[in-house]
Design an enzyme around this catalytic site. Structure first.
Site, PDB file in Angstrom:
ATOM      1  N   CYS A 110     -16.004   2.441  -8.164  1.00 46.78           N
ATOM      2  CA  CYS A 110     -15.468   1.745  -9.321  1.00 46.78           C
ATOM      3  C   CYS A 110     -16.226   2.183 -10.564  1.00 46.78           C
ATOM      4  CB  CYS A 110     -15.621   0.236  -9.105  1.00 46.78           C
ATOM      5  SG  CYS A 110     -15.001  -0.776 -10.449  1.00 46.78           S
ATOM      6  N   HIS A 153      -6.752  -2.070  -5.851  1.00 49.39           N
ATOM      7  CA  HIS A 153      -8.077  -2.111  -6.480  1.00 49.39           C
ATOM      8  C   HIS A 153      -7.949  -2.564  -7.936  1.00 49.39           C
ATOM      9  CE1 HIS A 153     -12.250  -0.354  -7.091  1.00 49.39           C
ATOM     10  NE2 HIS A 153     -11.827  -0.494  -8.334  1.00 49.39           N
ATOM     11  N   GLU A 154      -7.020  -1.953  -8.679  1.00 44.56           N
ATOM     12  CA  GLU A 154      -6.871  -2.298 -10.106  1.00 44.56           C
ATOM     13  C   GLU A 154      -6.302  -3.704 -10.299  1.00 44.56           C
ATOM     14  OE1 GLU A 154      -8.488  -0.515 -12.078  1.00 44.56           O
ATOM     15  OE2 GLU A 154      -8.726   1.177 -10.732  1.00 44.56           O
ATOM     16  N   HIS A 157      -8.897  -6.304 -10.057  1.00 45.29           N
ATOM     17  CA  HIS A 157      -9.657  -6.502 -11.301  1.00 45.29           C
ATOM     18  C   HIS A 157      -8.990  -7.550 -12.193  1.00 45.29           C
ATOM     19  CE1 HIS A 157     -12.967  -3.717 -11.180  1.00 45.29           C
ATOM     20  NE2 HIS A 157     -12.190  -2.668 -10.941  1.00 45.29           N
TER      21      HIS A 157
END
Length: 184
Positions: A110, A153-154, A157
């Site tokens: 990351c 993953h994004e 966030h």
């Protein structure tokens, strides 16, 4: 232009907040921010520009990583066949996913985490995402493999979740049940 100085690091409170939806149509400011995010990701993959601006290579960026509490992500990555996918999206949402899981055998990294955190990160093998593009078009995309992992993953966030939150603390390299390993 976004640089590594704009990327907030692990421990910054922005990375643990749930981002707010972008009111559509997006404002000119939000469009500019999202355009700069996708430009950063593309530039980070260009060896000349990356060296010139000291950028760490990345395949995705979420607005909270640049301390903007909005549901915006930028992804520029290739699938297993080498096809390039480039997305700058407002309000991405996973609307369905497979039961089957997958994980990167190399683990995940990351831009907001400076050190390597070893371990397998279980993700859904296939996902369906709805979002609005930078140009205002509503899209509905089906993703699998590496791209599905990058999107998850994004989107994590945007929900204040870090990739290492998914790693088994007791046994970081325990293969997730019902999961396909993905080499990268």
């Amino acid at each position: 232009m976004i640089t590594m100085e704009n990327i907030v690091r692990d421990g910054h409170p922005a990375l643990r907040e749930v981002a707010e939806n972008v009111q559509l149509p997006a404002s000119d400011t939000e469009k500019k921010q999202l355009a700069e995010m996708i430009e950063f990701v593309k530039n980070s993959q260009d060896p000349v520009l990356a060296e010139q601006h000291q950028l760490r290579p990345g395949v995705g960026l979420a607005a909270p990583q640049i301390n903007i509490n909005k549901r915006m992500i930028a992804i520029h990555a290739e699938d297993a066949s080498g096809t390039l996918y480039s997305y700058a999206l407002f309000n991405p949402k996973i609307i369905s996913h497979s039961v089957e899981k997958s994980y990167l055998t190399s683990g995940e990294g990351c831009l907001s985490v400076d050190e390597a955190i070893p371990g397998y990160v279980p993700r859904y093998a296939r996902i369906r995402v709805k979002a609005t593009t930078l140009e205002g078009e509503e899209i509905d995309i089906r993703l699998k493999g590496f791209l599905a992992i990058v999107f998850q993953h994004e989107i994590d966030h945007l929900n204040g979740v870090m990739f290492y939150d998914h790693i088994d603390k007791e046994n970081p390299f325990r293969e997730p049940d019902n999961a396909v390993p993905i080499e990268r």
